[in-house]
Design a protein around this motif. Structure first.
Motif, PDB file in Angstrom:
ATOM      1  N   LEU A  50      35.508  34.423  31.147  1.00 41.86           N
ATOM      2  CA  LEU A  50      35.503  32.974  31.362  1.00 41.86           C
ATOM      3  C   LEU A  50      34.206  32.513  32.022  1.00 41.86           C
ATOM      4  O   LEU A  50      33.668  31.457  31.691  1.00 41.86           O
ATOM      5  N   ILE A  51      33.713  33.311  32.968  1.00 42.40           N
ATOM      6  CA  ILE A  51      32.441  32.965  33.614  1.00 42.40           C
ATOM      7  C   ILE A  51      31.316  32.958  32.581  1.00 42.40           C
ATOM      8  O   ILE A  51      30.477  32.045  32.551  1.00 42.40           O
ATOM      9  N   SER A  52      31.285  33.954  31.730  1.00 43.27           N
ATOM     10  CA  SER A  52      30.240  34.021  30.704  1.00 43.27           C
ATOM     11  C   SER A  52      30.304  32.813  29.771  1.00 43.27           C
ATOM     12  O   SER A  52      29.279  32.346  29.272  1.00 43.27           O
ATOM     13  N   ALA A  53      31.533  32.307  29.546  1.00 38.09           N
ATOM     14  CA  ALA A  53      31.709  31.125  28.694  1.00 38.09           C
ATOM     15  C   ALA A  53      31.574  29.827  29.483  1.00 38.09           C
ATOM     16  O   ALA A  53      31.788  28.746  28.917  1.00 38.09           O
ATOM     17  N   GLU A  54      31.235  29.940  30.765  1.00 40.87           N
ATOM     18  CA  GLU A  54      31.072  28.801  31.668  1.00 40.87           C
ATOM     19  C   GLU A  54      32.374  28.004  31.836  1.00 40.87           C
ATOM     20  O   GLU A  54      32.356  26.787  32.059  1.00 40.87           O
ATOM     21  N   LEU A  55      33.499  28.702  31.731  1.00 40.58           N
ATOM     22  CA  LEU A  55      34.815  28.105  32.009  1.00 40.58           C
ATOM     23  C   LEU A  55      35.201  28.488  33.434  1.00 40.58           C
ATOM     24  O   LEU A  55      36.101  29.288  33.689  1.00 40.58           O
ATOM     25  N   PHE A  56      34.480  27.900  34.378  1.00 38.98           N
ATOM     26  CA  PHE A  56      34.528  28.366  35.755  1.00 38.98           C
ATOM     27  C   PHE A  56      35.851  28.061  36.455  1.00 38.98           C
ATOM     28  O   PHE A  56      36.325  28.852  37.272  1.00 38.98           O
ATOM     29  N   HIS A  57      36.457  26.911  36.154  1.00 39.11           N
ATOM     30  CA  HIS A  57      37.695  26.559  36.849  1.00 39.11           C
ATOM     31  C   HIS A  57      38.814  27.544  36.523  1.00 39.11           C
ATOM     32  O   HIS A  57      39.561  27.970  37.409  1.00 39.11           O
ATOM     33  N   SER A  58      38.924  27.900  35.267  1.00 38.52           N
ATOM     34  CA  SER A  58      39.946  28.879  34.877  1.00 38.52           C
ATOM     35  C   SER A  58      39.650  30.248  35.470  1.00 38.52           C
ATOM     36  O   SER A  58      40.569  30.983  35.866  1.00 38.52           O
ATOM     37  N   ALA A  59      38.373  30.604  35.546  1.00 36.71           N
ATOM     38  CA  ALA A  59      37.985  31.895  36.132  1.00 36.71           C
ATOM     39  C   ALA A  59      38.396  31.953  37.601  1.00 36.71           C
ATOM     40  O   ALA A  59      38.910  32.975  38.077  1.00 36.71           O
ATOM     41  N   ILE A  60      38.159  30.857  38.323  1.00 36.17           N
ATOM     42  CA  ILE A  60      38.521  30.836  39.746  1.00 36.17           C
ATOM     43  C   ILE A  60      40.025  30.928  39.916  1.00 36.17           C
ATOM     44  O   ILE A  60      40.528  31.636  40.800  1.00 36.17           O
ATOM     45  N   ALA A  61      40.779  30.235  39.067  1.00 34.67           N
ATOM     46  CA  ALA A  61      42.240  30.298  39.156  1.00 34.67           C
ATOM     47  C   ALA A  61      42.743  31.722  38.955  1.00 34.67           C
ATOM     48  O   ALA A  61      43.701  32.164  39.597  1.00 34.67           O
ATOM     49  N   LEU A  62      42.084  32.469  38.080  1.00 33.16           N
ATOM     50  CA  LEU A  62      42.515  33.844  37.820  1.00 33.16           C
ATOM     51  C   LEU A  62      42.323  34.760  39.021  1.00 33.16           C
ATOM     52  O   LEU A  62      42.980  35.794  39.122  1.00 33.16           O
ATOM     53  N   LEU A  63      41.435  34.383  39.933  1.00 36.93           N
ATOM     54  CA  LEU A  63      41.240  35.209  41.120  1.00 36.93           C
ATOM     55  C   LEU A  63      42.523  35.278  41.939  1.00 36.93           C
ATOM     56  O   LEU A  63      42.849  36.321  42.507  1.00 36.93           O
ATOM     57  N   ARG A  64      43.255  34.184  41.981  1.00 37.94           N
ATOM     58  CA  ARG A  64      44.529  34.230  42.706  1.00 37.94           C
ATOM     59  C   ARG A  64      45.509  35.179  42.012  1.00 37.94           C
ATOM     60  O   ARG A  64      46.208  35.948  42.676  1.00 37.94           O
ATOM     61  N   LEU A  65      45.574  35.132  40.695  1.00 38.01           N
ATOM     62  CA  LEU A  65      46.477  36.036  39.975  1.00 38.01           C
ATOM     63  C   LEU A  65      46.075  37.484  40.187  1.00 38.01           C
ATOM     64  O   LEU A  65      46.930  38.366  40.335  1.00 38.01           O
ATOM     65  N   GLN A  66      44.771  37.725  40.192  1.00 39.88           N
ATOM     66  CA  GLN A  66      44.279  39.085  40.442  1.00 39.88           C
ATOM     67  C   GLN A  66      44.686  39.549  41.831  1.00 39.88           C
ATOM     68  O   GLN A  66      45.146  40.693  42.015  1.00 39.88           O
ATOM     69  N   PHE A  67      44.540  38.683  42.812  1.00 34.33           N
ATOM     70  CA  PHE A  67      44.911  39.035  44.180  1.00 34.33           C
ATOM     71  C   PHE A  67      46.408  39.307  44.288  1.00 34.33           C
ATOM     72  O   PHE A  67      46.825  40.284  44.917  1.00 34.33           O
ATOM     73  N   GLU A  68      47.221  38.453  43.680  1.00 35.81           N
ATOM     74  CA  GLU A  68      48.673  38.645  43.763  1.00 35.81           C
ATOM     75  C   GLU A  68      49.091  39.968  43.128  1.00 35.81           C
ATOM     76  O   GLU A  68      49.943  40.685  43.676  1.00 35.81           O
ATOM     77  N   ALA A  69      48.525  40.302  41.978  1.00 37.02           N
ATOM     78  CA  ALA A  69      48.870  41.576  41.333  1.00 37.02           C
ATOM     79  C   ALA A  69      48.449  42.756  42.201  1.00 37.02           C
ATOM     80  O   ALA A  69      49.173  43.754  42.308  1.00 37.02           O
ATOM     81  N   THR A  70      47.299  42.632  42.840  1.00 30.64           N
ATOM     82  CA  THR A  70      46.815  43.701  43.731  1.00 30.64           C
ATOM     83  C   THR A  70      47.704  43.822  44.952  1.00 30.64           C
ATOM     84  O   THR A  70      48.072  44.935  45.370  1.00 30.64           O
ATOM     85  N   LEU A  71      48.068  42.684  45.541  1.00 27.71           N
ATOM     86  CA  LEU A  71      48.954  42.696  46.700  1.00 27.71           C
ATOM     87  C   LEU A  71      50.286  43.345  46.351  1.00 27.71           C
ATOM     88  O   LEU A  71      50.816  44.168  47.116  1.00 27.71           O
ATOM     89  N   LYS A  72      50.832  43.018  45.205  1.00 31.49           N
ATOM     90  CA  LYS A  72      52.110  43.596  44.793  1.00 31.49           C
ATOM     91  C   LYS A  72      51.979  45.090  44.520  1.00 31.49           C
ATOM     92  O   LYS A  72      52.913  45.855  44.782  1.00 31.49           O
ATOM     93  N   ALA A  73      50.843  45.504  44.013  1.00 32.47           N
ATOM     94  CA  ALA A  73      50.619  46.935  43.806  1.00 32.47           C
ATOM     95  C   ALA A  73      50.688  47.685  45.130  1.00 32.47           C
ATOM     96  O   ALA A  73      51.323  48.753  45.234  1.00 32.47           O
ATOM     97  N   PHE A  74      50.042  47.139  46.162  1.00 30.26           N
ATOM     98  CA  PHE A  74      50.094  47.779  47.475  1.00 30.26           C
ATOM     99  C   PHE A  74      51.506  47.755  48.040  1.00 30.26           C
ATOM    100  O   PHE A  74      51.953  48.732  48.664  1.00 30.26           O
TER     101      PHE A  74
END
Length: 205
Positions: A50-74
């Protein structure tokens, strides 16, 4: 940003060379932990596309999903009850409407509290620190809040985007360490640490 994306790709390659397809502990807990790590990795990969496609807002939103999945893994690795692991590992689909039965999971706040008691202290501190710094801003981008809308009328500053990507890389670094801890060859944990040192320029300061 192009240089940072390139370094991030090299960091990914170095880490995956250590953990990808390596035999891991054959337990339901380890399998579920690795499933959440895989989900976090998918979100991280999608962010960079998404960053490469300059779709920055969606890329930033995905950071929360990435964090939640990581938190749940721990949480799965260190805190989830055996009964919850068993239920989550045998999800059933209702015949009537196709919906999946799955056990309840604690809230983000409760997940962090449980990890304070059960996970290595540094893990709990880093996860809690990320939430305290980034959560409100990420929620705005996920839910279309004021911050997200205000940035539609002006270009997001490149330093902000670079820091977002570095934070995502840092979250992945934690997930990769967790994945390495689930491998049968525990010496690979040190190899992941070495990869983080080698690519520290693309990680949070």
């Amino acid at each position: 940003m192009a240089d940072l994306l390139g370094q991030t790709g090299q960091f990914e390659t170095a880490v995956l060379a250590v953990i990808d397809r390596a035999p891991f502990d054959d337990t339901p807990r380890a399998k579920l932990t690795m499933a959440f790590v895989g989900l976090a990795h998918e979100h991280w990969m999608a962010q960079r596309g998404l960053i490469s496609a300059e779709l920055f807002h969606s890329a930033i939103a995905l950071l929360r999903l990435q964090f939640e999945a990581t938190l749940k893994a721990f949480w799965v690795a260190h805190a989830a009850a055996d009964g919850w692991i068993e239920k989550m590992g045998s999800l059933r689909v209702r015949d009537s409407d196709g919906r999946v039965h799955e056990p309840d999971m604690p809230s983000i706040v409760d997940l962090l509290k449980e990890l304070e008691r059960t996970a290595p202290p540094r893990v709990s501190v880093l996860l809690s620190l990320f939430k305290s710094i980034a959560w409100r801003e990420l929620n705005s981008f996920v839910h279309g809040g004021t911050l997200a809308l205000s940035t539609l009328v002006q270009q997001l500053p490149e330093p902000f985007l670079a820091q977002m990507l570095r934070n995502a890389n840092g979250v992945w670094g934690m997930a990769a360490m967790l994945a390495a801890s689930q491998l049968r060859d525990k010496s690979r944990m040190l190899q992941v640490v070495n990869a983080q040192h080698a690519y520290r320029d693309c990680l949070p300061t």
